[in-house]
Motif scaffolding. Structure first.
Motif, short mmCIF file in Angstrom:
data_model
loop_
_atom_site.label_atom_id
_atom_site.label_comp_id
_atom_site.label_asym_id
_atom_site.label_seq_id
_atom_site.Cartn_x
_atom_site.Cartn_y
_atom_site.Cartn_z
N UNK A 74 0.83 -1.31 0.03
CA UNK A 74 0.08 0.00 0.12
C UNK A 74 0.87 1.25 0.10
N UNK A 75 0.32 2.28 -0.82
CA UNK A 75 0.99 3.56 -0.86
C UNK A 75 0.24 4.47 -0.04
N UNK A 76 0.57 5.27 0.95
CA UNK A 76 -0.36 5.89 1.89
C UNK A 76 0.40 7.54 1.83
N UNK A 77 -0.46 8.52 1.52
CA UNK A 77 0.10 9.87 1.80
C UNK A 77 0.20 10.37 2.96
N UNK A 78 1.04 10.45 3.54
CA UNK A 78 1.31 11.11 5.09
C UNK A 78 2.41 12.12 4.81
N UNK A 79 2.09 13.39 4.39
CA UNK A 79 2.91 14.30 4.33
C UNK A 79 3.83 14.70 5.10
#
Length: 282
Positions: A74-79
């Protein structure tokens, strides 16, 4: 038919306690109401196999994870984690260090985070706030330059929390830092890290177990952290077990809480190339 989007916050939050990590993110994508619940959730997900934290996808600024139970990436955006190296995870929170050698504690679900004070000196009297320092290297003769990126992955060896920061504001963060993996701790009301007085040998792992922090050394000695007056390590028992070696392998130790029992795991690793190490066994 019931209007699922209009369910109360308490009901929705109760539902999320049964969801896996991946279903939690799917839950938040249903509608605005459900997304707000997913970000403000106070309880951990349902028990499951842990996820592995992988490298960062720098082009899209997403963090990659691997689900052991699903066998999927999974690729999750967590800036907030962009450019950070994750040194540890506890109670669903990450301990991360950026290339400026500053640290944060962050919950990837709620995105709530704590900014950490400057780390203690990681090598004798070297201040980690300095950009580049000359320090000895085990791989080279004499001193060499440590870049930001190298310091980012070397300054903190491990990090854990005593309690879930969502549930207790007086939690304690314990780290093993520097070349000797020296212990130090921080609490939200502290302005700096407090280094724990410890033997000169390297420490290998730290565990919060039944109200105490326990640390295992490279010499197989188990210590408990004493916070009274001057924080120090107190020996619980020496030489927990014989050091049974495997020829050509290096030994690494881990402390774990398994169903209310403290276990010591020994891992045998072998270097096959300059930057490649494989696990021989446990």
């Amino acid at each position: 038919m019931a209007a699922w989007s209009n369910l109360t916050f308490d009901a929705l939050e109760h539902i999320t306690s049964f969801l896996s990590f991946s279903d939690h993110y799917r839950f938040g994508a249903v509608c605005k109401n459900w997304k707000s619940v997913s970000k403000r959730r106070r309880h951990p997900p349902a028990p499951q196999l842990p996820w592995l934290v992988l490298e960062e996808e720098s082009e899209i600024r997403k963090r990659k994870f691997y689900s052991l139970s699903e066998g999927k990436h999974y690729s999750i955006k967590i800036p907030e984690l962009y450019g950070h190296y994750i040194c540890g995870s506890s109670h669903g929170w990450f301990f991360a260090v950026d290339i400026k050698i500053s640290g944060i504690i962050i919950n990837p679900f709620t995105r709530k985070y704590y900014e950490l004070p400057a780390f203690p000196a990681y090598h004798e009297n070297v201040d980690v706030t300095t950009l580049i320092e000359k320090v000895p290297s085990d791989c080279m003769e004499g001193p060499r330059d440590f870049t930001f990126e190298e310091m980012q992955t070397a300054i903190v060896f491990n990090a854990i929390f005593s309690h879930d920061p969502n549930e207790r504001s007086d939690f304690t963060t314990m780290i093993l830092f520097g070349q000797k993996h020296s212990p130090a701790f921080w609490k939200p009301d502290n302005s700096s890290w407090i280094v724990v007085d410890s033997p000169k040998c390297a420490m290998e792992d730290v565990l919060y177990f039944q109200g105490n922090f326990y640390i295992i050394s490279a010499m197989n000695v188990l210590y408990v952290v004493d916070f009274e007056l001057e924080p120090k390590l107190i020996e619980v028992r020496p030489q927990i077990c014989p050091q049974i070696g495997v020829e050509g392998c290096a030994l690494q130790r881990y402390l774990i809480d398994f169903d209310g029992n403290m276990l010591l795991i020994e891992r045998f690793r072998r270097s096959v190339e300059y930057d490649l190490v494989i696990t021989h066994g446990f």
